[in-house]
Design an enzyme around this catalytic site. Structure first.
Site, mmCIF file in Angstrom:
data_model
loop_
_atom_site.group_PDB
_atom_site.id
_atom_site.type_symbol
_atom_site.label_atom_id
_atom_site.label_comp_id
_atom_site.label_asym_id
_atom_site.label_seq_id
_atom_site.Cartn_x
_atom_site.Cartn_y
_atom_site.Cartn_z
ATOM 1 N N GLU A 189 0.756 -1.281 -0.080
ATOM 2 C CA GLU A 189 -0.007 0.146 0.075
ATOM 3 C C GLU A 189 1.014 1.225 -0.227
ATOM 4 O O GLU A 189 0.572 2.191 0.563
ATOM 5 C CB GLU A 189 -0.791 0.013 1.237
ATOM 6 C CG GLU A 189 -1.945 -1.061 1.084
ATOM 7 C CD GLU A 189 -3.274 -0.476 1.617
ATOM 8 O OE1 GLU A 189 -3.695 0.510 0.941
ATOM 9 O OE2 GLU A 189 -3.969 -0.994 2.669
ATOM 10 N N GLY A 190 1.798 1.171 -0.803
ATOM 11 C CA GLY A 190 2.731 2.396 -0.734
ATOM 12 C C GLY A 190 3.962 2.200 0.275
ATOM 13 O O GLY A 190 3.487 2.280 1.524
#
Lengths: 433, 543
Positions: free
Chosen positions: B426-427
């Site tokens: 998620e980043g």
């Protein structure tokens, strides 16, 4: 008959006199010396020291090159069959003390020994340096009262001590406790050699690993290995590949390489490969060289394959895609940026060089060998077949890796246009065949 | 940021008895321009927008009852019937577990009710996330399915697409996956190599490419795929732009590789997905052709905040388990819990859990407000903080247990391995730090442009003002942003911390201004400087 005898007598007399004249008239112009006896003058100069000094000089068996020899030269001349190595050097140094108890001329002896160390191969040996320092008489040169402290006590000896330490430093030898003890014994704690010793203790460890790209101490003898080392040393990209395009024919250790097949070792990184693939075939690439590279005490020569910079109009502007990074903006749309006074970028030269596509080191510096290199390059860079290659080879300088005189090529002016095209046609045919 | 929100939440707790502020009423007031909804962005200017966070957004009674109804059975299921150890060892989630999850409706939590989902708001979704995170593999599978897999259809889909796909996805009959990452491109959207070319009859796109590390890749039936298409510009030039497609496995040509063997979250199915000449009908384009970048950014930004509550739930369970151990184990005739260092660890865990819970619900509450507010910075802050805190706290909990924490019989090592992925997916945290710093700096930069231009041009008055302000700052001034004092919004018992917070925020604003003055837009390259920007308020407010 008597006339001949008279001349012979005159010659022998002037020989004797000329020797002494030579000794007393050091620096006098040569015209004063009788011109009929040039050889005798040299002979005299060679032996003038021995004639003047009380110690009788050794017999001179053969002609020596014209140099003023120091008095202890003979001590270092080994008997034939005895190898010049550490043991003989140590023996010589230890024998010095036996000549005279008071160790006369120890300064000269030490200077000479320092010069001779390289021949005997002991210049990196700490024990030998300590032994050499041991030659100094102890406790004599230590200053005893304040006046001796103020003035440099026994300056020549201190200089000699410093010379020993200097040679240690130049050869990268770190002095140890024994050296320190010797120096204190010989010169005292407040002397210049001791000062130098302390500085060496401080700085040498700091400078030991300071070179980020060290060249190994023992360079390989094999020219192919040396070329590989040199190329790797020059290339900053670690993913570059070294290729040996041609090995020399004779691999035995006669020292002389076969002049018909010199070694060719090349290096190219993936970035360079990509750049060459992108190169516009309408513009030529140049093989330039040879340039010299010094590795410790060996000089090797390399050639490069490069192209000129594109003029500013033709350079393609790097496009910054608008939608680039999924996570953060790669560009802020603000109007102001870093000012000029805040620029910490390295500003060596404003000159930009054109791209370099590959480098090579070859045994010979002629077009034929380099053409073989280009052919080898074509295997990994097929685009090179379409690009015209111009050879711009300079006159090869004196020192060559190979010592055979047959490789001394005369200077090559840039070949005329017709020959260029011939070259390219040849190459294309060879590439295609 | 954590300290900041910590205090805000503390303030809100004391005011919990206050009646709920009618947001709708405030919105109906006359405004000439739409209200600038940006809390974190204003922090970069050294201001606290009190309206956003005071009072703390709360849920109504009915919503609360509703959510409690959901929470009960789900919690029961997770504590009794889910065997995390078995899932971790075998590397897959058993079918029965998946069936029960489908029956509980957890596959369509954010799908609107008309399409068969539960239609939960962000706050309720976060609350359920707390419980689901008891098993990390299940949490990741569900998140990949709904937070990113079908979010695209909800956010950017047309009515037909929603009606066609959402019901089956919500019931769990089909599973969704999000296909963006390739082997050569993680955050770099311009280097995506998958291509979708329009067929001659203009009715299909032919999709070719391969994606790596796709969660649910093996079991999914619906993929949200991003590929490059040629888009004709208005001036005739053709450019490659990313487009989002909804691809069903039945379209043919979709193959998935073998499941990857991972360090943690071993129950989730991660594999490569290859598309070979997959025919995608034109109706399945999500959003518009060439608009895939924005769709991707929206999807990624929207699912981030729930990580905070998931981690908070897991940490609470962790504290429970570890406290039990610490209170029973005796060494040197004392319980472990009486030793200061152990107490410090528990305090750390409790503090972090509290902070991330409050941050998440604040963000969720702000997101739940009507309209489409942009709280991506806050969500990114939540993710960065909670992932790092999770790693640290699980490590400390394992440490409390000592040797037994290291053994596979206990769940701690499994939780440690599972939490490691939080820092990556998620980043990655580094990327999100850059994001927080750059977005905030961009916002601040626009506002400060005028002043900085004046300074650069050398207007004497502005220079004197700036110098005067700097002198006063260096001598230490009292900052009053309205949190403390007579009309303060913070309870008097927290006045001390609140004034420190005000000072920190003010000086943060000054730092941002200095950075912009010095670097301007070249700050993009100064990552070492930017790394400290999200870090500074966090560090400054820690004791």
């Amino acid at each position: 008959m008597s006339w001949v005898r008279a001349i012979l007598l005159a010659r022998s007399l002037s020989r004797g006199w000329g020797g002494i004249f030579g000794a007393t008239l050091t620096g006098a112009p040569i015209s004063e010396v009788p011109p009929q006896t040039p050889q005798s003058f040299h002979c005299g100069a060679a032996t003038h020291n021995s004639e003047l000094s009380l110690v009788p000089g050794p017999p001179e068996p053969q002609r020596k090159p014209i140099k003023a020899l120091s008095p202890y030269e003979d001590l270092f001349r080994q008997a034939p069959g005895v190898e010049r190595d550490k043991a003989s050097f140590v023996r010589t140094v230890q024998n010095f003390g036996q000549h005279n108890v008071h160790k006369r001329g120890h300064v000269d002896f030490i200077y000479l020994a320092l010069r001779k160390m390289r021949e005997f191969g002991v210049e990196r040996d700490l024990a030998v340096y300590n032994l050499l320092l041991d030659v100094f008489p102890k406790e004599v040169f230590r200053p005893r009262n304040i006046f001796q402290h103020i003035f440099v006590h026994y300056p020549r000896q201190q200089e000699c001590g410093i010379a020993v330490l200097e040679q240690m430093e130049n050869n990268g030898v770190m002095p140890d406790k024994e050296t320190e003890f010797l120096l204190i014994q010989i010169f005292g704690r407040k002397s210049y050699p001791m000062l130098k010793f302390l500085r060496m203790k401080l700085w040498l460890p700091r400078f030991k690993n300071i070179n980020p790209f060290p060249v190994p101490r023992d360079l390989p003898q094999d020219p192919v290995d040396l070329a590989k080392l040199g190329l790797r040393h020059m290339e900053p990209d670690l993913s570059a590949k070294v290729t040996v395009y041609q090995m020399p024919l004779s691999k035995d250790w006669t020292g002389a390489l076969d002049p018909t097949q010199p070694h060719i070792v090349g290096i190219q990184s993936p970035n360079q490969q990509a750049a060459l693939a992108r190169h516009n075939p309408a513009r030529p690439v140049f093989v330039e060289g040879p340039f010299s590279l010094w590795l410790r005490n060996k000089c090797v020569y390399y050639h490069i394959l490069r192209a000129d910079l594109l003029p500013p109009e033709e350079r393609e502007v790097e496009e910054i895609p608008e939608e680039w990074n999924l996570y953060y903006p790669m560009q802020l749309d603000l109007e102001y940026a870093r000012s000029g006074w805040d620029d910490y970028e390295f500003d060596i030269d404003e000159v930009e060089e054109g791209p370099v596509f590959a480098m090579c080191m070859a045994g010979a510096h002629d077009q034929a060998t380099l053409a073989k290199w280009i052919q080898g390059l074509q295997e990994t860079n097929p685009a090179l077949a379409q690009i015209p290659v111009v050879f711009r080879l300079a006159r090869s300088t004196g020192e060559l890796l190979t010592s055979s005189p047959g490789l001394e090529e005369p200077a090559r002016p840039p070949p005329p246009e017709g020959q260029e095209e011939e070259d390219t046609l040849q190459r294309q045919q060879q590439g295609q065949s | 940021m954590s300290g900041c929100v910590l205090f805000l939440r503390a303030a809100a707790v004391t005011r919990a008895c206050q009646p709920l502020v009618a947001f709708t009423a405030s919105r109906r007031a006359l405004r000439t321009s739409p209200p600038l909804r940006a809390f974190a962005k204003e922090l970069f200017l050294g201001k606290i927008k009190k309206k956003e966070v005071f009072p703390f957004p709360e849920v109504s009674r009915d919503e609360l009852n509703e959510i409690n109804q959901f929470v009960g059975p789900v919690e029961k299921f997770f504590t009794e019937e889910v065997d995390s150890r078995k899932i971790d060892q075998e590397g897959k989630i058993p079918e029965e577990t998946l069936e029960k999850l489908k029956n509980l409706g957890l596959f369509g939590m954010q799908v609107p009710e008309e399409y068969g989902g539960l239609g939960l708001s962000n706050t309720m979704y976060a609350r359920l996330g707390e419980i689901i995170s008891l098993d990390a593999s299940i949490a990741v599978t569900l998140a990949a399915h709904q937070a990113i897999g079908l979010k695209g259809i909800i956010l950017a889909g047309t009515e037909e697409q929603k009606a066609k796909y959402l019901p089956k996805l919500a019931s769990g009959e089909h599973i969704a996956a999000f296909c963006l990452t390739e082997s050569a491109s993680g955050s770099d959207a311009a280097s995506i190599r998958s291509r979708a070319t329009l067929s001659e009859d203009k009715k299909h796109y032919v999709l070719n490419g391969s994606k790596v590390w796709i969660t649910n890749g093996g079991a999914a039936d619906i993929f949200t795929v991003f590929a490059k298409t040629e888009v004709a510009n208005s001036d005739g030039s053709v450019k490659d732009k990313i487009t989002a497609f909804i691809v069903e496995r039945d379209f043919g040509g979709v193959t998935s590789g073998k499941p990857e063997d991972k360090l943690g979250i071993r129950g989730s199915n991660t594999c490569e997905v290859h598309f070979e000449n997959t025919r995608v009908p034109v109706e399945n384009v999500l959003g518009e052709v060439g608009n895939g970048f924005k769709v991707a950014v929206n999807i990624l930004n929207s699912g981030r905040f729930s990580m905070g509550s998931a981690v908070a739930g897991m940490l609470k369970k962790l504290i429970e388990m570890t406290a039990e151990y610490a209170c029973t184990r005796k060494q040197f005739n004392r319980n472990l819990s009486e030793f200061g260092l152990i107490q410090e660890k528990f305090a750390l865990m409790a503090q972090k859990a509290y902070v991330m819970e409050s941050m998440t619900y604040l963000t969720a509450g702000m997101l739940d407000q009507p309209g489409f507010p942009d709280y991506s910075i806050e969500a990114a802050m939540v993710k960065v903080f909670s992932s790092e805190a999770a790693w640290q706290c699980v490590s400390e909990a394992l440490q409390i247990l000592g040797g037994s924490g290291y053994m596979r019989d206990y769940p701690y090592e499994r939780m440690l391995r599972d939490t490691r992925i939080l820092l990556i997916f998620e980043g990655t945290n580094e990327i999100l730090r850059m994001f927080i710093a750059l977005t905030g700096l961009q916002h601040a930069g626009r506002v400060l442009t005028a002043r900085i231009n004046e300074l650069k041009r050398g207007r004497v008055i502005t220079i004197m003002e700036t110098i005067g302000r700097r002198l006063r700052d260096s001598l230490g001034r009292t900052v009053d942003l309205g949190l403390t004092g007579e009309l303060g919004l913070v309870h008097p018992s927290l006045a001390d911390s609140a004034s420190k917070l005000e000072e920190n925020v003010y000086y943060f604003g000054r730092t941002v201004e200095t950075l912009l003055l010095r670097f301007g837009k070249t700050i993009v390259e100064e990552q070492l400087v930017m790394k400290r920007v999200p870090l500074r308020p966090h560090r400054a407010s820690q004791p």
